[in-house]
Enzyme design. Structure first.
Site, PDB file in Angstrom:
ATOM      1  N   LYS B 150       1.635 -14.146 -13.627  1.00  0.00           N
ATOM      2  CA  LYS B 150       1.737 -12.857 -14.035  1.00  0.00           C
ATOM      3  C   LYS B 150       0.335 -12.871 -14.900  1.00  0.00           C
ATOM      4  O   LYS B 150       0.103 -13.494 -15.976  1.00  0.00           O
ATOM      5  CB  LYS B 150       2.904 -12.820 -14.761  1.00  0.00           C
ATOM      6  CG  LYS B 150       2.883 -11.322 -15.725  1.00  0.00           C
ATOM      7  CD  LYS B 150       4.110 -11.544 -16.647  1.00  0.00           C
ATOM      8  CE  LYS B 150       3.712 -10.361 -17.831  1.00  0.00           C
ATOM      9  NZ  LYS B 150       4.582 -10.321 -18.911  1.00  0.00           N
ATOM     10  N   THR B 261      11.973  -8.562 -24.774  1.00  0.00           N
ATOM     11  CA  THR B 261      12.412  -8.328 -26.035  1.00  0.00           C
ATOM     12  C   THR B 261      13.564  -7.650 -26.171  1.00  0.00           C
ATOM     13  O   THR B 261      14.533  -7.709 -27.033  1.00  0.00           O
ATOM     14  CB  THR B 261      11.225  -7.595 -26.762  1.00  0.00           C
ATOM     15  OG1 THR B 261      10.066  -8.455 -26.529  1.00  0.00           O
ATOM     16  CG2 THR B 261      11.545  -7.982 -28.270  1.00  0.00           C
TER      17      THR B 261
END
Lengths: 96, 319
Positions: B150, B261
């Site tokens: 990523k 998150t």
């Protein structure tokens, strides 16, 4: 706890560790000043592999870089250290 | 590598953004996919989710779900494991950080990751230059034993927005070096074409800046991106704060959602993970089913013909 750790016995020097010179005027092992993970460190290691061992990370799941370039695990032995080298030693961490 | 996608005609098709070849294939495979039954150890047998959402492939690898879940910021390793299981995530993202002398925290985390038995996508979070990102990717490949990366090249600390120029440069180098690059990018179509041109088979535009939980900042731009790249796997990465945001992503026809998150900072991460799994399934099914077109004016759903008291003179019934 090993026998050597027991407080009632004198602690012998750790096996494999190089003891600091008693007479500072006499040059003994060449100590290199390098930067490991952003911190200036003096080391007796001459190769990246020795440095990893010195930090007790020989068996650890780590990866390394020298002066910004990746050094594969298999090339740590042949990777000589020089004064001022910047070394990164990293391990798996949580990430997003 | 030639640019593959510069086809405004795809955008101009009737049905606009969402009627694509990909969708057609997905519809054809609907009967097969409806057999997919997921079992989650977090749930009782009655709670087993039956999903009809079709699987999708990235770099030739078929993911088991359309959620990619981050592993950071959980209250404990146990809660992280519970959340991953409850989320049905098809991929988990990880990172690497400096290891102190004699510390073995990396080993413990690695053992936990292996126990989850999912494909791992390491990131280059925090890298500011292509060189940092490339070296980090190479270290990650050795550590995590995967050529997936990523790719993050960060331009600005306040917004954590990608440096698109550095991103393209790093993506090109890494692809040449054998990596499968998952670039964290924006909805900028020019940058997207460059990324595809240097070998990226998937794009990961942001929904909103990392960690903000604001959802989709630019739904129009993301809708355009989906229409412009009908055959490219597109994953929304960052900014997702609520299950409804994830459902919106899927309704837009995006292939998957990457988030962290919103789950890890929930009061009950495992429960929130389950909520996201449901929202992603619902949104994807809604997309596959084909959303109705929006209208500006009301339109009665109940037949008008035969309405009692209806008066052709248009005055209604008055006694």
């Amino acid at each position: 706890m090993t026998a050597a750790d027991k407080p009632d016995r004198p602690t012998p020097p750790e096996a494999g560790k190089i003891v600091a010179p008693v007479r500072p005027m006499q040059p003994t092992t060449a100590s290199l000043s390098v930067v490991i993970n952003g911190r200036q460190v003096a080391t007796n290691a001459q190769t990246l592999a020795q440095l990893v061992l010195e930090r007790d990370l020989g068996e650890a799941k780590i990866a390394t870089a020298l002066n910004g370039d990746f050094v594969p695990a298999g090339r740590r032995c042949e990777t000589k250290l020089r004064a001022g080298d910047a070394i990164e030693i990293v391990a798996p961490r949580q990430g997003g | 590598m030639p640019l593959r996608l510069s086809r405004p005609d795809k955008v101009a098709n009737k049905g606009a953004a969402f009627r694509t070849g990909t969708q057609h294939r997905l519809l054809l495979s609907f009967k097969d996919s409806i057999k997919h039954v997921r079992h989650n150890p977090m749930m009782s047998t009655q709670d087993t989710i039956t999903t009809a959402a079709a699987p999708f492939k990235v770099y030739g690898h078929e993911l088991s779900s359309r959620l990619l879940l981050g592993t950071a910021q959980y209250p404990s390793p146990k809660i992280l494991s519970d959340a991953v299981l409850a989320s049905n995530a098809g991929v988990i993202t990880v990172s690497l950080r400096r290891e102190g002398a004699r510390a073995k925290s990396g080993q413990q985390f690695w053992d936990l990751i292996k126990s989850l038995n999912l494909p791992v996508l390491p990131n280059t979070a925090g890298c500011r230059t292509p060189r940092e990102a490339i070296t980090t990717a190479q270290m990650a490949r050795e550590l995590f034993e995967t050529n997936w990366i990523k790719l993050e090249v960060i331009a600005n600390d306040d917004t954590l927005q990608p440096d698109l120029f550095g991103l393209v440069e790093a993506a090109e180098e890494l692809t040449k070096d054998g990596f499968n690059v998952f670039p964290y990018t924006t909805e900028d179509l020019g940058a997207a074409e460059r990324l595809i041109g240097v070998g990226c088979d998937v794009l990961m535009p942001w929904g909103a800046p990392i960690g903000t939980g604001r959802g989709l900042n630019n739904p129009y731009g993301l809708q355009t991106m989906r229409a412009y790249f009908p055959g490219v796997p597109l994953i929304i990465d960052a900014g997702i704060g609520a299950p409804s945001h994830a459902a919106q992503v899927m309704e837009l026809g995006y292939d998957a959602v990457l988030l962290n998150t919103a789950v890890s900072k929930a009061a009950d991460p495992a429960l929130m993970a389950r909520a996201f799994a449901g929202a992603i399934d619902a949104g994807r099914l809604g997309y596959e089913a084909g959303l109705m077109e929006q209208r500006d004016m009301a339109s009665p759903s109940t037949p008008v013909a035969g309405t009692p008291f209806f008066n052709l003179e248009g005055t209604g019934s008055k006694s």
